[in-house]
Scaffold this motif. Structure first.
Motif, mmCIF file in Angstrom:
data_model
loop_
_atom_site.group_PDB
_atom_site.id
_atom_site.type_symbol
_atom_site.label_atom_id
_atom_site.label_comp_id
_atom_site.label_asym_id
_atom_site.label_seq_id
_atom_site.Cartn_x
_atom_site.Cartn_y
_atom_site.Cartn_z
ATOM 1 N N TYR A 98 3.770 0.483 -16.815
ATOM 2 C CA TYR A 98 2.494 0.672 -17.783
ATOM 3 C C TYR A 98 1.324 1.355 -17.117
ATOM 4 C CZ TYR A 98 5.065 -2.945 -20.891
ATOM 5 O OH TYR A 98 5.764 -3.217 -21.563
ATOM 6 N N LYS A 99 0.591 1.968 -17.765
ATOM 7 C CA LYS A 99 -0.550 2.470 -17.268
ATOM 8 C C LYS A 99 -1.771 1.502 -16.908
ATOM 9 C CE LYS A 99 -4.519 5.517 -18.747
ATOM 10 N NZ LYS A 99 -5.253 6.340 -19.426
ATOM 11 N N VAL A 100 -2.008 1.579 -15.642
ATOM 12 C CA VAL A 100 -2.772 0.401 -15.152
ATOM 13 C C VAL A 100 -4.408 0.668 -15.993
ATOM 14 C CG1 VAL A 100 -4.467 -0.430 -13.083
ATOM 15 C CG2 VAL A 100 -1.672 0.502 -13.029
ATOM 16 N N VAL A 101 -5.105 -0.229 -16.331
ATOM 17 C CA VAL A 101 -6.406 -0.170 -17.056
ATOM 18 C C VAL A 101 -7.272 -0.988 -16.180
ATOM 19 C CG1 VAL A 101 -7.550 -0.899 -19.173
ATOM 20 C CG2 VAL A 101 -5.118 -0.059 -19.298
ATOM 21 N N SER A 102 -8.371 -0.324 -16.095
ATOM 22 C CA SER A 102 -9.451 -1.131 -15.225
ATOM 23 C C SER A 102 -10.739 -0.940 -16.048
ATOM 24 C CB SER A 102 -9.720 -0.256 -13.820
ATOM 25 O OG SER A 102 -10.236 0.881 -14.162
ATOM 26 N N PRO A 103 -11.912 -1.766 -15.721
ATOM 27 C CA PRO A 103 -12.841 -1.851 -16.362
ATOM 28 C C PRO A 103 -13.770 -0.496 -16.504
ATOM 29 C CG PRO A 103 -12.782 -3.825 -15.036
ATOM 30 C CD PRO A 103 -11.990 -3.031 -14.741
ATOM 31 N N LYS A 104 -13.731 0.249 -15.655
ATOM 32 C CA LYS A 104 -14.411 1.621 -15.483
ATOM 33 C C LYS A 104 -13.760 2.614 -16.557
ATOM 34 C CE LYS A 104 -11.962 3.521 -11.599
ATOM 35 N NZ LYS A 104 -11.937 4.189 -10.357
ATOM 36 N N GLN A 155 4.509 -14.716 -2.201
ATOM 37 C CA GLN A 155 3.768 -13.462 -1.742
ATOM 38 C C GLN A 155 4.634 -12.304 -2.048
ATOM 39 O OE1 GLN A 155 0.614 -13.514 -1.399
ATOM 40 N NE2 GLN A 155 -0.116 -14.757 0.236
ATOM 41 N N LEU A 156 5.916 -12.270 -1.728
ATOM 42 C CA LEU A 156 6.689 -11.249 -2.122
ATOM 43 C C LEU A 156 6.957 -11.184 -3.601
ATOM 44 C CD1 LEU A 156 8.667 -8.837 -1.048
ATOM 45 C CD2 LEU A 156 10.545 -10.659 -0.843
ATOM 46 N N LEU A 157 7.168 -12.197 -4.240
ATOM 47 C CA LEU A 157 7.482 -11.979 -5.634
ATOM 48 C C LEU A 157 6.147 -11.602 -6.462
ATOM 49 C CD1 LEU A 157 9.367 -15.239 -6.304
ATOM 50 C CD2 LEU A 157 10.440 -12.930 -6.563
ATOM 51 N N ILE A 158 5.072 -11.946 -6.027
ATOM 52 C CA ILE A 158 3.905 -11.484 -6.610
ATOM 53 C C ILE A 158 3.430 -10.081 -6.492
ATOM 54 C CG2 ILE A 158 1.389 -11.767 -6.442
ATOM 55 C CD1 ILE A 158 1.523 -14.269 -5.919
ATOM 56 N N VAL A 159 3.968 -9.643 -5.385
ATOM 57 C CA VAL A 159 3.656 -8.235 -5.064
ATOM 58 C C VAL A 159 4.772 -7.367 -5.617
ATOM 59 C CG1 VAL A 159 3.902 -6.556 -3.003
ATOM 60 C CG2 VAL A 159 2.450 -8.517 -2.822
ATOM 61 N N ARG A 160 5.858 -7.920 -5.500
ATOM 62 C CA ARG A 160 6.972 -7.069 -6.420
ATOM 63 C C ARG A 160 6.670 -6.934 -7.894
ATOM 64 N NH1 ARG A 160 10.320 -3.470 -4.934
ATOM 65 N NH2 ARG A 160 11.862 -4.147 -6.101
ATOM 66 N N GLY A 161 6.225 -8.139 -8.506
ATOM 67 C CA GLY A 161 5.887 -8.197 -9.878
ATOM 68 C C GLY A 161 4.729 -7.288 -10.427
ATOM 69 N N ILE A 162 3.759 -7.217 -9.391
ATOM 70 C CA ILE A 162 2.827 -6.205 -9.835
ATOM 71 C C ILE A 162 3.068 -4.971 -9.739
ATOM 72 C CG2 ILE A 162 0.480 -5.594 -8.867
ATOM 73 C CD1 ILE A 162 0.291 -8.270 -10.467
ATOM 74 N N MET A 163 3.802 -4.425 -8.645
ATOM 75 C CA MET A 163 4.454 -3.356 -8.474
ATOM 76 C C MET A 163 5.296 -2.920 -9.894
ATOM 77 S SD MET A 163 5.532 -3.298 -4.343
ATOM 78 C CE MET A 163 6.591 -1.873 -4.475
ATOM 79 N N ILE A 179 0.805 -1.196 -0.063
ATOM 80 C CA ILE A 179 -0.131 0.113 0.125
ATOM 81 C C ILE A 179 0.818 1.241 0.152
ATOM 82 C CG2 ILE A 179 -1.643 1.381 1.490
ATOM 83 C CD1 ILE A 179 -2.798 -1.034 -0.192
ATOM 84 N N ALA A 180 2.020 1.294 0.792
ATOM 85 C CA ALA A 180 2.808 2.470 0.976
ATOM 86 C C ALA A 180 3.580 2.646 -0.372
ATOM 87 C CB ALA A 180 3.688 2.199 2.227
ATOM 88 N N SER A 181 3.787 1.633 -1.318
ATOM 89 C CA SER A 181 4.660 1.804 -2.237
ATOM 90 C C SER A 181 3.848 1.793 -3.651
ATOM 91 C CB SER A 181 5.528 0.485 -2.715
ATOM 92 O OG SER A 181 6.311 0.044 -1.469
ATOM 93 N N THR A 182 2.623 1.999 -3.540
ATOM 94 C CA THR A 182 1.591 2.024 -4.960
ATOM 95 C C THR A 182 0.648 3.194 -4.575
ATOM 96 O OG1 THR A 182 0.141 0.269 -3.794
ATOM 97 C CG2 THR A 182 1.906 -0.417 -5.481
ATOM 98 N N ILE A 183 1.423 4.252 -4.255
ATOM 99 C CA ILE A 183 0.206 5.362 -3.962
ATOM 100 C C ILE A 183 0.037 5.932 -5.488
ATOM 101 C CG2 ILE A 183 0.247 8.056 -3.170
ATOM 102 C CD1 ILE A 183 0.414 5.775 -0.911
ATOM 103 N N ALA A 184 0.835 5.750 -6.388
ATOM 104 C CA ALA A 184 0.810 6.133 -7.861
ATOM 105 C C ALA A 184 -0.634 5.491 -8.375
ATOM 106 C CB ALA A 184 2.073 5.936 -8.651
#
Length: 237
Positions: free
Chosen positions: A228-234, A214-222, A47-52
């Motif tokens: 890349y620009k995050v795209v969501s359905p909305k 768990q650490l690798l998944i979180v780091r990979g998503i970060m 949470i602290a690392s993904t403010i963007a």
């Protein structure tokens, strides 16, 4: 990386090492304190690392996956709550599946799919899951149906992680894929120890692979969110 973010990461590493030591030494009474802190500190780091990307569906789904994982960790501290822990991790994997689909280039585009090639790409994952199920099946008893459902979902989670190849940057792909695969390995070791043949090293192996997963998944998503620009359905056109 901000120092505040690193503090949460260092806390995650510290409590992870302590929990593995407690597991190795059979000091289960101390794990009531160490184990819940593992995912809590990783969640705070994420949470602290993904403010963007605050407010995006990707951040929310990864956060939900970590919360469900934390609930699962707490339930699994009590043997009588194993089924509840299984359910919590099932929800975590469903969140990860959705997050892995979002964390791609053009995640909602529908293109031509070669199902035969896709099957062979995923075949090693299917074989590993099938071998694990073959070994544990005689000992499942009344948990047979829940375990089958869980196995299908975790296989789907790993295959979705693999299908991100070429749809994100290499760092994000490999971290997420290896993390997803290690998650399956961790659950496989846990299942073999519980339903097939107990062995003394199982606890350390389960926690070691789980923590790294768990650490690798979180780091990979970060890593994906940074490039890349995050795209969501909305907001997807």
């Amino acid at each position: 990386m901000k120092k505040r973010n690193l503090i949460w990461l260092y806390l995650f590493l510290l409590v992870s090492i302590l929990d593995i030591l407690f597991t190795a030494n059979g000091q289960s009474e101390f794990r009531y304190f160490s184990k819940p802190l593992i995912i809590l500190s990783l969640y705070a780091y994420f949470i602290a690392s993904t403010i963007a990307i605050k407010g995006t569906l990707l951040r929310k789904t990864i956060g939900a996956a970590l919360i469900c994982s934390w609930i699962g960790d707490v339930f699994l501290l009590f043997p009588n709550f194993f089924l509840y822990g299984l359910g919590a991790f099932l929800l975590a994997h469903l969140c990860y599946i959705f997050a892995f689909k979002i964390a791609q280039k053009n995640p909602f585009s529908i293109g031509q799919v070669n199902f035969i090639r896709l099957f062979f790409y995923n075949l090693p994952i299917y074989i590993i899951a099938a071998i694990a199920y073959f070994l544990i099946q005689p000992g499942l008893g009344t948990l047979k149906i829940p375990v089958i459902i869980y196995l299908i979902v975790i296989v789907l989670m790993v295959t979705v992680a693999r299908e991100r190849f070429g749809n994100t940057n290499p760092v994000s792909f490999w971290q997420v894929f290896i993390g997803g695969f290690l998650f399956m390995v961790s659950d496989g070791i846990l299942a073999l120890n519980k339903f097939f043949q107990p062995f003394p090293e199982a606890g350390v192996m389960v926690m070691g692979t789980y923590i790294l997963a768990q650490l690798l998944i979180v780091r990979g998503i970060m890593a994906h969110g940074q490039e890349y620009k995050v795209v969501s359905p909305k907001n997807n056109p």
